[in-house]
Design a protein around this motif. Structure first.
Motif, PDB file in Angstrom:
ATOM      1  N   ASP A   1       6.658   8.787  10.738  1.00 37.48           N
ATOM      2  CA  ASP A   1       8.057   8.674  10.326  1.00 37.48           C
ATOM      3  C   ASP A   1       8.970   9.517  11.206  1.00 37.48           C
ATOM      4  O   ASP A   1      10.030   9.063  11.644  1.00 37.48           O
ATOM      5  N   GLU A   2       8.593  10.766  11.441  1.00 38.13           N
ATOM      6  CA  GLU A   2       9.473  11.713  12.117  1.00 38.13           C
ATOM      7  C   GLU A   2       8.947  12.106  13.499  1.00 38.13           C
ATOM      8  O   GLU A   2       9.660  12.016  14.487  1.00 38.13           O
ATOM      9  N   ALA A   3       7.698  12.574  13.571  1.00 33.76           N
ATOM     10  CA  ALA A   3       7.158  13.123  14.823  1.00 33.76           C
ATOM     11  C   ALA A   3       6.542  12.028  15.680  1.00 33.76           C
ATOM     12  O   ALA A   3       5.341  12.011  15.962  1.00 33.76           O
ATOM     13  N   ASP A   4       7.385  11.115  16.114  1.00 35.13           N
ATOM     14  CA  ASP A   4       6.949   9.966  16.901  1.00 35.13           C
ATOM     15  C   ASP A   4       7.461  10.120  18.330  1.00 35.13           C
ATOM     16  O   ASP A   4       8.677  10.179  18.549  1.00 35.13           O
TER      17      ASP A   4
ATOM     18  N   ASP B   1       0.854  -1.176   0.000  1.00 33.79           N
ATOM     19  CA  ASP B   1       0.000   0.000   0.000  1.00 33.79           C
ATOM     20  C   ASP B   1       0.899   1.238   0.000  1.00 33.79           C
ATOM     21  O   ASP B   1       1.658   1.433   0.953  1.00 33.79           O
ATOM     22  N   PRO B   2       0.854   2.077  -1.042  1.00 37.35           N
ATOM     23  CA  PRO B   2       1.727   3.261  -1.051  1.00 37.35           C
ATOM     24  C   PRO B   2       1.480   4.193   0.127  1.00 37.35           C
ATOM     25  O   PRO B   2       2.370   4.939   0.532  1.00 37.35           O
ATOM     26  N   GLY B   3       0.281   4.143   0.695  1.00 44.20           N
ATOM     27  CA  GLY B   3      -0.018   4.986   1.849  1.00 44.20           C
ATOM     28  C   GLY B   3       0.730   4.595   3.104  1.00 44.20           C
ATOM     29  O   GLY B   3       0.847   5.391   4.041  1.00 44.20           O
ATOM     30  N   TRP B   4       1.257   3.351   3.127  1.00 40.16           N
ATOM     31  CA  TRP B   4       2.018   2.880   4.282  1.00 40.16           C
ATOM     32  C   TRP B   4       3.523   2.924   4.026  1.00 40.16           C
ATOM     33  O   TRP B   4       4.301   2.461   4.848  1.00 40.16           O
ATOM     34  N   ASP B   5       3.910   3.474   2.897  1.00 36.92           N
ATOM     35  CA  ASP B   5       5.333   3.484   2.534  1.00 36.92           C
ATOM     36  C   ASP B   5       5.923   4.858   2.818  1.00 36.92           C
ATOM     37  O   ASP B   5       5.308   5.885   2.518  1.00 36.92           O
TER      38      ASP B   5
ATOM     39  N   ILE C   1      17.097   0.849   2.504  1.00 36.09           N
ATOM     40  CA  ILE C   1      17.802   1.209   3.733  1.00 36.09           C
ATOM     41  C   ILE C   1      17.715   2.701   4.018  1.00 36.09           C
ATOM     42  O   ILE C   1      17.338   3.122   5.116  1.00 36.09           O
ATOM     43  N   THR C   2      18.054   3.535   3.060  1.00 31.12           N
ATOM     44  CA  THR C   2      18.149   4.975   3.327  1.00 31.12           C
ATOM     45  C   THR C   2      16.795   5.623   3.558  1.00 31.12           C
ATOM     46  O   THR C   2      16.673   6.562   4.343  1.00 31.12           O
ATOM     47  N   HIS C   3      15.731   5.123   2.880  1.00 29.84           N
ATOM     48  CA  HIS C   3      14.406   5.707   3.029  1.00 29.84           C
ATOM     49  C   HIS C   3      13.357   4.675   3.433  1.00 29.84           C
ATOM     50  O   HIS C   3      12.164   4.954   3.417  1.00 29.84           O
ATOM     51  N   SER C   4      13.810   3.479   3.797  1.00 29.05           N
ATOM     52  CA  SER C   4      12.967   2.414   4.348  1.00 29.05           C
ATOM     53  C   SER C   4      11.794   2.059   3.431  1.00 29.05           C
ATOM     54  O   SER C   4      10.678   1.792   3.903  1.00 29.05           O
ATOM     55  N   SER C   5      12.044   2.024   2.128  1.00 27.47           N
ATOM     56  CA  SER C   5      10.994   1.714   1.170  1.00 27.47           C
ATOM     57  C   SER C   5      10.483   0.283   1.333  1.00 27.47           C
ATOM     58  O   SER C   5      11.257  -0.672   1.255  1.00 27.47           O
ATOM     59  N   ASN C   6       9.173   0.148   1.519  1.00 28.79           N
ATOM     60  CA  ASN C   6       8.572  -1.187   1.599  1.00 28.79           C
ATOM     61  C   ASN C   6       8.527  -1.867   0.234  1.00 28.79           C
ATOM     62  O   ASN C   6       8.792  -3.071   0.111  1.00 28.79           O
ATOM     63  N   LEU C   7       8.182  -1.084  -0.802  1.00 24.98           N
ATOM     64  CA  LEU C   7       8.123  -1.655  -2.143  1.00 24.98           C
ATOM     65  C   LEU C   7       9.501  -2.157  -2.570  1.00 24.98           C
ATOM     66  O   LEU C   7       9.638  -3.277  -3.087  1.00 24.98           O
ATOM     67  N   ALA C   8      10.538  -1.347  -2.351  1.00 29.91           N
ATOM     68  CA  ALA C   8      11.897  -1.761  -2.704  1.00 29.91           C
ATOM     69  C   ALA C   8      12.313  -2.992  -1.913  1.00 29.91           C
ATOM     70  O   ALA C   8      13.005  -3.880  -2.427  1.00 29.91           O
ATOM     71  N   THR C   9      11.883  -3.076  -0.662  1.00 34.33           N
ATOM     72  CA  THR C   9      12.230  -4.239   0.162  1.00 34.33           C
ATOM     73  C   THR C   9      11.686  -5.526  -0.445  1.00 34.33           C
ATOM     74  O   THR C   9      12.402  -6.528  -0.569  1.00 34.33           O
ATOM     75  N   ASN C  10      10.421  -5.520  -0.822  1.00 34.03           N
ATOM     76  CA  ASN C  10       9.841  -6.737  -1.367  1.00 34.03           C
ATOM     77  C   ASN C  10      10.440  -7.091  -2.727  1.00 34.03           C
ATOM     78  O   ASN C  10      10.560  -8.275  -3.066  1.00 34.03           O
ATOM     79  N   LEU C  11      10.846  -6.090  -3.492  1.00 30.70           N
ATOM     80  CA  LEU C  11      11.529  -6.370  -4.757  1.00 30.70           C
ATOM     81  C   LEU C  11      12.898  -7.003  -4.505  1.00 30.70           C
ATOM     82  O   LEU C  11      13.299  -7.942  -5.195  1.00 30.70           O
TER      83      LEU C  11
END
Length: 275
Positions: free
Chosen positions: A225-228, A65-69, A92-102
């Motif tokens: 991502d940031e304001a946690d 889901d791009p909304g969760w990436d 790694i640098t931007h924690s991409s979920n799509l890139a991870t699964n690829l």
């Protein structure tokens, strides 16, 4: 639940708090995917199709889901191709979920499992892809412990290219935020509502490097991502450890380790501190 492990680089942990407690892995498992991909001998400069359909370990297919990436860049390439190296970097640098699964589709689940085995992990595993909800519902979970995350980073000692990539992590709001500006840290974090983790190799200029893993599971983690708020908790832990960085390499005896633990717990913001 807060788990904390501190260890000198190349040495055994000197501070362990709930180190074997299991947490949902979130994006920390991407380090294992990275190692599996690089060790596979794959041509990292090869162009691979950027798709959003992946084989579920429970059978069938799933997509992200791009909304969760946290990274829109790989999504802009959907339907085209991208170098495998670029996808690994964005993982790694931007924690991409799509890139991870690829990347995971290229490396394979068994190769990832082998990374954990070679690291000496005793409890952690990442047997499914990011957002493979059918597998999750079938009881297949990606989980980590703080001790195993430290072991995982230790296992990259002879792979400086991977550590250099981890230094380029763009999300510097937790462990990195607790360090003086400019301090080198090779790290990976992970987050979603209820979870915030980070593991890193810190390289001070005035003492030997050390490893720190903090895993937090609880309501403080907003999933942003940031304001946690949980990221700020991790930053405070990192700052407390930094203040005792000179003690880490020498805290090899049980008495020294106990002393280090007591000293850290007196710092405001340290989990369990009375201040």
């Amino acid at each position: 639940m807060v788990s904390v492990v501190v260890a000198p680089w190349g040495g055994e942990p000197v501070l362990v708090r709930a180190g074997d407690e299991l947490h949902d892995a979130a994006s920390t498992m991407k380090v294992a995917v990275l190692a599996a991909l690089y060790r596979s001998g794959a041509d990292l400069d090869a162009e691979v199709p950027v798709v959003n359909r992946f084989a579920s370990v429970a059978g069938g297919e799933f997509g992200n889901d791009p909304g969760w990436d946290s990274d829109p860049q790989p999504w802009a390439l959907l339907g085209g191709t991208a170098p495998l190296r670029t996808l690994a970097e964005r993982m790694i640098t931007h924690s991409s979920n799509l890139a991870t699964n690829l990347c995971l589709a290229r490396a394979g689940h068994e190769a990832v499992a082998d990374v954990w085995r070679r690291a000496g992990a005793t409890r952690s595993a990442s047997p499914r892809g990011i957002e493979d909800y059918a597998a999750r519902d079938a009881g297949v979970h990606n989980r980590v412990s703080a001790l195993d995350l430290v072991r995982l980073l230790q296992s990259l000692a002879d792979e400086p290219e991977l550590l250099a990539l981890l230094e380029r992590n763009a999300f510097r709001v937790d462990l990195a935020a607790g360090l003086p500006p400019g301090t080198r840290i090779a790290f990976k974090n992970g987050w979603f509502p209820g979870v915030r983790h980070s593991v890193g190799l810190v390289r001070p200029e005035d003492c030997p490097p050390y490893l720190l893993a903090v895993c937090y599971t609880g309501p403080l983690a907003s999933g942003e991502d940031e304001a946690d708020p949980a990221a700020r908790l991790l930053a405070r832990v990192s700052a407390a450890v930094w203040q005792r960085r000179h003690d880490i390499a020498s805290a090899s005896s049980p008495s020294s380790a106990a002393s280090l633990s007591r000293l850290m717990r007196t710092k405001p913001g340290w989990p369990g501190s009375s201040k």
